[in-house]
Design an enzyme around this catalytic site. Sequence first.
Site, PDB file in Angstrom:
ATOM      1  N   ASP A   1       0.846  -1.193   0.000  1.00 27.90           N
ATOM      2  CA  ASP A   1       0.000   0.000   0.000  1.00 27.90           C
ATOM      3  C   ASP A   1       0.878   1.238   0.000  1.00 27.90           C
ATOM      4  O   ASP A   1       1.790   1.358   0.835  1.00 27.90           O
ATOM      5  CB  ASP A   1      -0.916  -0.003   1.227  1.00 27.90           C
ATOM      6  CG  ASP A   1      -2.073   0.978   1.089  1.00 27.90           C
ATOM      7  OD1 ASP A   1      -2.468   1.270  -0.058  1.00 27.90           O
ATOM      8  OD2 ASP A   1      -2.575   1.464   2.110  1.00 27.90           O
TER       9      ASP A   1
ATOM     10  N   HIS B   1      -3.658  14.150   0.510  1.00 26.48           N
ATOM     11  CA  HIS B   1      -3.879  13.326   1.698  1.00 26.48           C
ATOM     12  C   HIS B   1      -2.692  13.431   2.661  1.00 26.48           C
ATOM     13  O   HIS B   1      -2.880  13.663   3.863  1.00 26.48           O
ATOM     14  CB  HIS B   1      -4.084  11.872   1.290  1.00 26.48           C
ATOM     15  CG  HIS B   1      -4.150  10.923   2.446  1.00 26.48           C
ATOM     16  ND1 HIS B   1      -5.183  10.934   3.359  1.00 26.48           N
ATOM     17  CD2 HIS B   1      -3.297   9.943   2.858  1.00 26.48           C
ATOM     18  CE1 HIS B   1      -4.975  10.001   4.276  1.00 26.48           C
ATOM     19  NE2 HIS B   1      -3.841   9.384   3.987  1.00 26.48           N
TER      20      HIS B   1
ATOM     21  N   GLU C   1     -10.255   4.132   3.788  1.00 28.13           N
ATOM     22  CA  GLU C   1      -9.349   4.791   2.862  1.00 28.13           C
ATOM     23  C   GLU C   1      -9.786   4.422   1.453  1.00 28.13           C
ATOM     24  O   GLU C   1      -9.719   3.254   1.065  1.00 28.13           O
ATOM     25  CB  GLU C   1      -7.890   4.388   3.112  1.00 28.13           C
ATOM     26  CG  GLU C   1      -7.354   4.946   4.416  1.00 28.13           C
ATOM     27  CD  GLU C   1      -5.854   4.803   4.574  1.00 28.13           C
ATOM     28  OE1 GLU C   1      -5.299   5.519   5.415  1.00 28.13           O
ATOM     29  OE2 GLU C   1      -5.250   3.970   3.860  1.00 28.13           O
TER      30      GLU C   1
ATOM     31  N   GLU D   1      -9.223   3.997  -2.170  1.00 34.44           N
ATOM     32  CA  GLU D   1      -8.000   3.815  -2.934  1.00 34.44           C
ATOM     33  C   GLU D   1      -8.281   3.139  -4.276  1.00 34.44           C
ATOM     34  O   GLU D   1      -9.364   2.597  -4.505  1.00 34.44           O
ATOM     35  CB  GLU D   1      -6.996   2.960  -2.140  1.00 34.44           C
ATOM     36  CG  GLU D   1      -6.717   3.484  -0.741  1.00 34.44           C
ATOM     37  CD  GLU D   1      -5.542   2.794  -0.076  1.00 34.44           C
ATOM     38  OE1 GLU D   1      -4.786   2.079  -0.785  1.00 34.44           O
ATOM     39  OE2 GLU D   1      -5.374   2.954   1.149  1.00 34.44           O
TER      40      GLU D   1
ATOM     41  N   ASP E   1      -9.039   0.390   2.158  1.00 34.73           N
ATOM     42  CA  ASP E   1      -8.061  -0.083   3.128  1.00 34.73           C
ATOM     43  C   ASP E   1      -8.506   0.384   4.520  1.00 34.73           C
ATOM     44  O   ASP E   1      -8.085   1.420   5.011  1.00 34.73           O
ATOM     45  CB  ASP E   1      -6.671   0.457   2.786  1.00 34.73           C
ATOM     46  CG  ASP E   1      -5.583  -0.231   3.581  1.00 34.73           C
ATOM     47  OD1 ASP E   1      -5.713  -1.436   3.827  1.00 34.73           O
ATOM     48  OD2 ASP E   1      -4.611   0.438   3.951  1.00 34.73           O
TER      49      ASP E   1
ATOM     50  N   ARG F   1      -7.618   4.009  13.387  1.00 36.40           N
ATOM     51  CA  ARG F   1      -6.707   5.130  13.600  1.00 36.40           C
ATOM     52  C   ARG F   1      -6.127   5.167  15.014  1.00 36.40           C
ATOM     53  O   ARG F   1      -4.983   5.600  15.196  1.00 36.40           O
ATOM     54  CB  ARG F   1      -7.417   6.451  13.291  1.00 36.40           C
ATOM     55  CG  ARG F   1      -7.942   6.581  11.875  1.00 36.40           C
ATOM     56  CD  ARG F   1      -6.841   6.502  10.840  1.00 36.40           C
ATOM     57  NE  ARG F   1      -7.357   6.776   9.495  1.00 36.40           N
ATOM     58  CZ  ARG F   1      -6.647   6.664   8.390  1.00 36.40           C
ATOM     59  NH1 ARG F   1      -5.398   6.241   8.450  1.00 36.40           N
ATOM     60  NH2 ARG F   1      -7.183   6.927   7.215  1.00 36.40           N
TER      61      ARG F   1
ATOM     62  N   GLN G   1      -3.520   2.417  15.141  1.00 33.01           N
ATOM     63  CA  GLN G   1      -2.418   2.839  14.273  1.00 33.01           C
ATOM     64  C   GLN G   1      -1.558   3.904  14.937  1.00 33.01           C
ATOM     65  O   GLN G   1      -0.318   3.852  14.885  1.00 33.01           O
ATOM     66  CB  GLN G   1      -2.985   3.365  12.949  1.00 33.01           C
ATOM     67  CG  GLN G   1      -1.942   3.841  11.954  1.00 33.01           C
ATOM     68  CD  GLN G   1      -2.573   4.444  10.706  1.00 33.01           C
ATOM     69  OE1 GLN G   1      -3.787   4.498  10.574  1.00 33.01           O
ATOM     70  NE2 GLN G   1      -1.746   4.896   9.788  1.00 33.01           N
TER      71      GLN G   1
ATOM     72  N   LYS H   1      -4.022  -1.753  10.345  1.00 36.90           N
ATOM     73  CA  LYS H   1      -4.356  -1.887   8.926  1.00 36.90           C
ATOM     74  C   LYS H   1      -4.641  -3.333   8.507  1.00 36.90           C
ATOM     75  O   LYS H   1      -5.387  -3.571   7.557  1.00 36.90           O
ATOM     76  CB  LYS H   1      -3.173  -1.385   8.076  1.00 36.90           C
ATOM     77  CG  LYS H   1      -2.853   0.082   8.234  1.00 36.90           C
ATOM     78  CD  LYS H   1      -3.751   0.929   7.373  1.00 36.90           C
ATOM     79  CE  LYS H   1      -3.246   2.351   7.271  1.00 36.90           C
ATOM     80  NZ  LYS H   1      -4.083   3.159   6.363  1.00 36.90           N
TER      81      LYS H   1
ATOM     82  N   THR I   1      -8.752  -5.553   4.171  1.00 36.39           N
ATOM     83  CA  THR I   1      -8.652  -4.677   2.998  1.00 36.39           C
ATOM     84  C   THR I   1      -9.652  -5.208   1.986  1.00 36.39           C
ATOM     85  O   THR I   1      -9.553  -6.358   1.563  1.00 36.39           O
ATOM     86  CB  THR I   1      -7.238  -4.691   2.396  1.00 36.39           C
ATOM     87  OG1 THR I   1      -6.298  -4.244   3.370  1.00 36.39           O
ATOM     88  CG2 THR I   1      -7.162  -3.794   1.162  1.00 36.39           C
TER      89      THR I   1
ATOM     90  N   GLU J   1      -9.771  12.725   7.465  1.00 32.37           N
ATOM     91  CA  GLU J   1      -9.684  14.042   6.846  1.00 32.37           C
ATOM     92  C   GLU J   1     -11.041  14.740   6.814  1.00 32.37           C
ATOM     93  O   GLU J   1     -11.138  15.942   7.081  1.00 32.37           O
ATOM     94  CB  GLU J   1      -9.159  13.911   5.416  1.00 32.37           C
ATOM     95  CG  GLU J   1      -7.749  13.372   5.306  1.00 32.37           C
ATOM     96  CD  GLU J   1      -7.428  12.992   3.872  1.00 32.37           C
ATOM     97  OE1 GLU J   1      -6.969  13.873   3.118  1.00 32.37           O
ATOM     98  OE2 GLU J   1      -7.666  11.826   3.505  1.00 32.37           O
TER      99      GLU J   1
END
Length: 409
Positions: A110, A117, A183, A185, A217, A221, A224, A237, A241, A342
């Site tokens: 990844d 971002h 996420e 992607e 993904d 948070r 992480q 993570k 996925t 975000e």
Amino acid sequence: MTWLDVPPDSPFGLANLPYGVFSTPDTGPLAGVRIGDRVLDLAAVLDDPVFAEPTLNAFLAQGRSRWDEVRARITELLTEERWRARVEPALLALDEVRLHLPVAVGDYVDFYASEHHAGNIGRMFRPGSDPLTPNWKHLPIGYHGRSGTVVVSGTPVPRPNGQRKAPADALPSFGPSVRLDIEAEVGFVVGAGTEPGRPLAPAQFADHVFGVCLVNDWSARDIQAWEYVPLGPFLGKSFATSVSAWIVPLAALEHARTSPPVQDPQPLPYLTGGQPWGLDLAMEVLLNGHPISHPPYASMYWTPAQMLAHMTVNGACLRPGDLFASGTVSGPGPDERGSLMELSWGGQEPLTLPDGSVRSFLEDGDEVVIRATAPGPGGTRIGLGEVAGRVLPATAHPHFSQHLPKEQS
């Protein structure tokens, strides 16, 4: 024109022909191509046993010339009336089949290729300093993920457990993630492999990458943030996925190719050369059926060809079915951000959905859907399908009593 009754504005017309793996109550997993709202059973119409296998890996390993040959043959079968009697029995309604993970993923990488971002994350966590790390504009940053938890669209995602420690906490605690995120992607599926010690140049991208899929993904948070120093993403993570069920071949995306943003400073020579592989993909993120973001893939700083070159520059080899993803796709606008981190600015600016519900991060039962389209010939749109997943409650850990706090921000 096809003899099938496919609307001319269908995102899954002859210009697309994405590949997937399907089964019916009477057959095991087989390779298929989507045309309109039908699936063409390739094992039934093509004389190649690789299409009777439960993944696309053996077909991907055959290489670009074979990919082009099969695409041309499928187009012929669906356009020339003389093949109709042979092909029609092999066409199955999409709502009558079950879709599976299209490839057996050997390695998953990844990347972190969106400047918008990376800049947003840097401004949140390093206020007052340069939002980008010193290496960011010199190489496509990435990490190796866990291929065993790559799942097909529609697979439920249990909330992960793990350690988390808020800045004000004296010690870490254990329990379900309270800052579960997405996420949005784009993923790239490797076709032809390489031998160890053989790096690839960006110009070789289309000879080794078969096609494109969509990726979510999922990211915890809080887990992480506590674990990632000094080695980077791990349990925050690796729990899931999600990928879309259809792989759109690069051959279908010629009209979507565009020049990426200007790269300054100029990358080192191994990251340059060849035709540009920026892609004009229009993405949409929906939370519980409500659109919350429209990330533009064309804004991505690093291209997939550069990601491939960097991924192999040290001699790492490729295998058919390997997957690498772009990292979160975010644009310059507030409504173009590809993660809740975000969109809610770390929980400080919660989102209010049209039904009145409020979210900073995901709650149990939430469903996330990511869709995308690309320009096709003659002003048409190519569909990349969707990647969807619903959050399930965390599984109770046998050695810990745990509960999910009501406030998840």
